[in-house]
Design an enzyme around this catalytic site. Structure first.
Site, mmCIF file in Angstrom:
data_model
loop_
_atom_site.group_PDB
_atom_site.id
_atom_site.type_symbol
_atom_site.label_atom_id
_atom_site.label_comp_id
_atom_site.label_asym_id
_atom_site.label_seq_id
_atom_site.Cartn_x
_atom_site.Cartn_y
_atom_site.Cartn_z
ATOM 1 N N GLU A 1 8.329 6.862 -5.953
ATOM 2 C CA GLU A 1 8.758 6.601 -4.596
ATOM 3 C C GLU A 1 9.097 5.117 -4.459
ATOM 4 O O GLU A 1 8.322 4.252 -4.854
ATOM 5 C CB GLU A 1 7.595 7.000 -3.677
ATOM 6 C CG GLU A 1 7.421 6.148 -2.479
ATOM 7 C CD GLU A 1 6.009 6.218 -1.890
ATOM 8 O OE1 GLU A 1 5.036 6.595 -2.588
ATOM 9 O OE2 GLU A 1 5.897 5.882 -0.715
ATOM 10 N N ASP B 1 2.395 6.268 -3.852
ATOM 11 C CA ASP B 1 1.290 5.436 -3.363
ATOM 12 C C ASP B 1 0.141 6.310 -2.896
ATOM 13 O O ASP B 1 0.341 7.434 -2.452
ATOM 14 C CB ASP B 1 1.750 4.604 -2.154
ATOM 15 C CG ASP B 1 2.682 3.485 -2.576
ATOM 16 O OD1 ASP B 1 2.677 3.143 -3.770
ATOM 17 O OD2 ASP B 1 3.409 2.974 -1.699
ATOM 18 N N ASP C 1 -1.416 6.455 -0.230
ATOM 19 C CA ASP C 1 -1.579 6.315 1.223
ATOM 20 C C ASP C 1 -0.925 7.509 1.914
ATOM 21 O O ASP C 1 -0.459 8.435 1.251
ATOM 22 C CB ASP C 1 -0.995 4.986 1.711
ATOM 23 C CG ASP C 1 0.506 4.897 1.444
ATOM 24 O OD1 ASP C 1 1.084 5.903 0.970
ATOM 25 O OD2 ASP C 1 1.094 3.839 1.696
ATOM 26 N N ASP D 1 1.914 7.863 3.546
ATOM 27 C CA ASP D 1 3.320 8.095 3.210
ATOM 28 C C ASP D 1 3.456 8.702 1.820
ATOM 29 O O ASP D 1 4.238 9.620 1.597
ATOM 30 C CB ASP D 1 4.090 6.767 3.241
ATOM 31 C CG ASP D 1 4.408 6.363 4.673
ATOM 32 O OD1 ASP D 1 4.287 7.232 5.567
ATOM 33 O OD2 ASP D 1 4.753 5.181 4.880
#
Ligand code: 28F
Length: 634
Positions: free
Chosen positions: A425, A498, A500, A502
């Site tokens: 990403e 990641d 997180d 997102d």
């Protein structure tokens, strides 16, 4: 070697011991593997024997307990395995069933065993691969039991004790020295039991997971009809009721139920002798031909298809179809990679003619049902034609000299068996990955734009999305009808995002895409999630990476001084190329999670809820599962 002296066995029993030893030496010949699948096969084998007793009409209730030590007990209220001396070696029949390969395969009286176990190998395989197993048989008002270790009888069948129940109970503990991991997945167990309860209407199945105290009960009077309704719950049906046809032809029992919903996806759950045929088979081919023929014929005679309209194809009729197909036959042949594809060639014609005739009669009684089916199929055809054009664009793109998408940094090796594609990403992480990788076998595809939520889109719209097209081009295996795993350019596909919210969202979108459109890549074990570390811990000059909070605690506690520097990684971009290689990409050090789907029904529900239209179920789902979403930086 098995020590025959210690067991007090005579020479005649050596054959038995050799059989058990063969199973323990090469478990892979008898069960799928020594991983999670094989572990759950043990369970299925035992449950299937109880179900056979139910199919025979002798048992109405099956109770399962998962014990805290990962042993499992299964009890039925059937006739109880016979205990009288068996002609094979004069030992009690129940001991023979538990120690002689294939002995349980044929039920008395020459009747065939319906529910199949994996290869119909019998419960002796479960016994051989268990640290211990206890069988308890209650017949004629008395109960007797026998104890085995690694398949070897340790006690004789006990003396009879008067009891008030009847049936068979098997309690076993999978051998930790055989299986890589002996942790039962409640989802997998429940899924199989639920399936069996649907396929055997009226049968009462209970499970009690004493590891967590979760209990569940299954009993469906409605059979296949209830199964189809269950699969489509929460979806909008196009027919007032599912179509259900049941009967027998040429000695083959056929039960089929289907419904159409307003989604774009097809779900067919085929079974042969109660075994789920993940790869389909001849019964599914028969179903398709029958449905296509019958619908076209009825639609023409009812003038819903006009003379100038082309016939609907099998593919047109797939969109929005939910179907359960169950056949029972005398000698099922299973083929394919997972040995779950029905191969008997005569079954295609039998299923075809049974369903074709049944459908003609059914539409005669339900004439209003043909219109919504045909309208749905016509829309599907239009979309499919649009998708074909879009796909041709994708393929042309893939065939010109600049064949590979610009964002792909390819590897130099051209042998898919050794190459990996990292789907990353964002540009900055993509950049680090490109610099950090071993370019000989690692390719990097950096996604920039938003990935479309494919759960809500048809193939044509999906192919209009740049990021999706790029993925398809990079993988090289096509999509839709042209999907072909043989052409896959990398045998490892690794999603790296990641840790997180997102990142979790993007990996869920990607997983949805792979699950809905390239499921074979998942069942072949090609799809992985990278696990970047969450923390970098520095003690003096020594640097360590921790992948979980627990690891961090263990590490920091162990240090016992305050000169420890902990850095929490918020994203891949915070690592330089060397760190990214060292922690997340180097096959020597990295942690990869292989994506696998234990339970199709459950997975479908997850994606439906997570990615579908309805907001309310999603909210409940997220709140109730929030605890289980680990490493999520909210
Ligand atoms: C917990 C798992 O395995 N249940 C079973 C039976 C009943 C019979 C049987 C089983 C006879 C000749 C093998 C009883 N009475 N639950 C189970 N219930 N096996 S396994 O017979 C085994 C065969 O060779 C049974 C009359 N006929 C059959």
């Amino acid at each position: 070697m098995i020590d025959t002296a210690a067991t007090g066995y005579d020479a005649g029993s050596i054959q038995v011991l050799e059989g058990l030893e063969a199973v323990r030496k090469r478990p892979g010949m008898y069960i799928a593997d020594t991983g999670s699948r094989g572990l759950h096969h043990l369970f299925c084998e035992v449950v299937d024997n109880a179900v056979d007793e139910a199919i025979g009409g002798f048992c109405t209730r099956i109770e399962v307990i998962v014990h805290p030590d990962e042993s499992v007990s299964i009890q039925d209220n059937g006739r109880g395995i016979p205990t009288d001396p068996h002609p094979y070696n004069g030992r009690p029949t129940c001991e023979v069933v538990l120690t002689v390969l294939h002995a349980g395969g044929k039920f008395g009286g020459g009747a065939y065993k319906i529910s199949g176990g994996l290869h119909g190998v019998g419960v002796s395989v479960v016994n051989a691969l268990s640290e211990w197993l206890e069988v308890t048989v209650a017949r004629d008002g008395v109960q007797r039991s026998q104890w085995f270790e690694r398949g070897i009888p340790i006690t004789d069948l006990s003396d009879p004790v008067p009891v008030g129940w009847r049936g068979t109970k098997i309690h076993y503990k999978p051998d930790a020295s055989v299986f890589e991991e002996v942790k039962h997945s409640l989802d997998t167990l429940k899924s199989r039991l639920r399936e069996l309860a649907f396929l055997n209407p009226g049968l009462h199945i209970l499970i009690d997971d004493q590891r967590t105290n979760e209990k569940k009960e299954y009993r469906f009077e409605g059979g296949i009809r209830a199964f189809v309704e269950y699969l489509d719950r929460g979806k909008t049906s196009l027919l007032p009721n599912p179509v259900v046809l049941s009967g027998e032809r040429d000695g083959v029992v056929v039960d089929v139920g289907f419904q159409y919903n307003d989604t774009y996806l097809e779900r067919v759950f085929p079974f042969a002798n109660l075994i789920h045929n993940i790869e389909g088979g001849t019964h599914v081919s028969g179903l398709r031909t029958a449905m296509t023929r019958a619908v076209n014929e009825i639609a023409r005679s009812g003038k819903i298809l006009k003379d100038r309209d082309e016939n609907l194809s099998g593919d047109d009729l797939k969109e929005g179809l939910t179907c359960v197909l169950s056949v029972k036959l005398a000698e099922p042949q299973f083929e394919g990679q997972t040995k779950t594809k029905l191969g008997n060639s005569e079954i295609k014609g039998i299923v075809d003619s049974f369903i074709y005739e049944g459908l003609l009669a059914w539409f005669e009684d339900n004439p209003e049902a043909i219109k919504p089916i045909v309208e749905k199929a016509l829309k599907a055809r239009q979309a499919r034609e649009a998708a074909k054009k879009a796909r041709e664009l994708v393929r042309k793109g893939a065939m010109t000299g600049m064949s590979l998408p610009g964002k792909l940094a390819d590897c130099s090796s051209r042998s898919p068996g050794e190459t990996e594609l990292y789907i990353v990403e964002g540009d900055s992480a993509g950049g680090s990955a490109k610099q950090g990788r071993d370019r000989s076998f690692q390719a990097i595809l950096a996604l920039r734009g938003k990935i479309l939520n494919v759960e809500k889109a048809r193939l044509d719209k999906m192919l209009g999305n740049n990021e999706i097209r790029t993925i398809i081009q990079a993988l090289g295996c096509g999509i839709g009808n042209e999907f072909d795993t043989q052409k896959l350019r990398y045998h490892k596909i690794i999603i790296m995002t990641d840790a997180d919210v997102d990142g979790a969202h993007i990996s869920t979108l990607l997983l949805t895409f792979f699950y809905r459109h390239m499921q074979e890549l998942i069942s072949n074990g090609c799809l992985y999630l990278a696990q970047p570390p969450l923390f970098r811990v520095q003690k003096g000059k020594q640097v360590n990476y921790c992948y979980t909070e627990k690891e961090l605690r263990a590490h920091v506690d162990g240090a016992g001084d305050s000169r420890v520097n902990v850095q929490r990684y918020k994203g891949l971009g915070e690592m330089n190329p060397e760190q990214l290689w060292e922690t997340t990409m180097d096959p020597e050090n990295r942690v990869l999670k292989r994506v696998h789907v234990d339970d199709d029904v459950l997975a479908d529900e997850y994606f439906d809820i997570l990615m579908g239209d309805k907001v309310e179920p999603r909210r409940t789902f997220i709140t109730s599962y929030a605890r289980e979403v680990k490493n999520l930086d909210v």
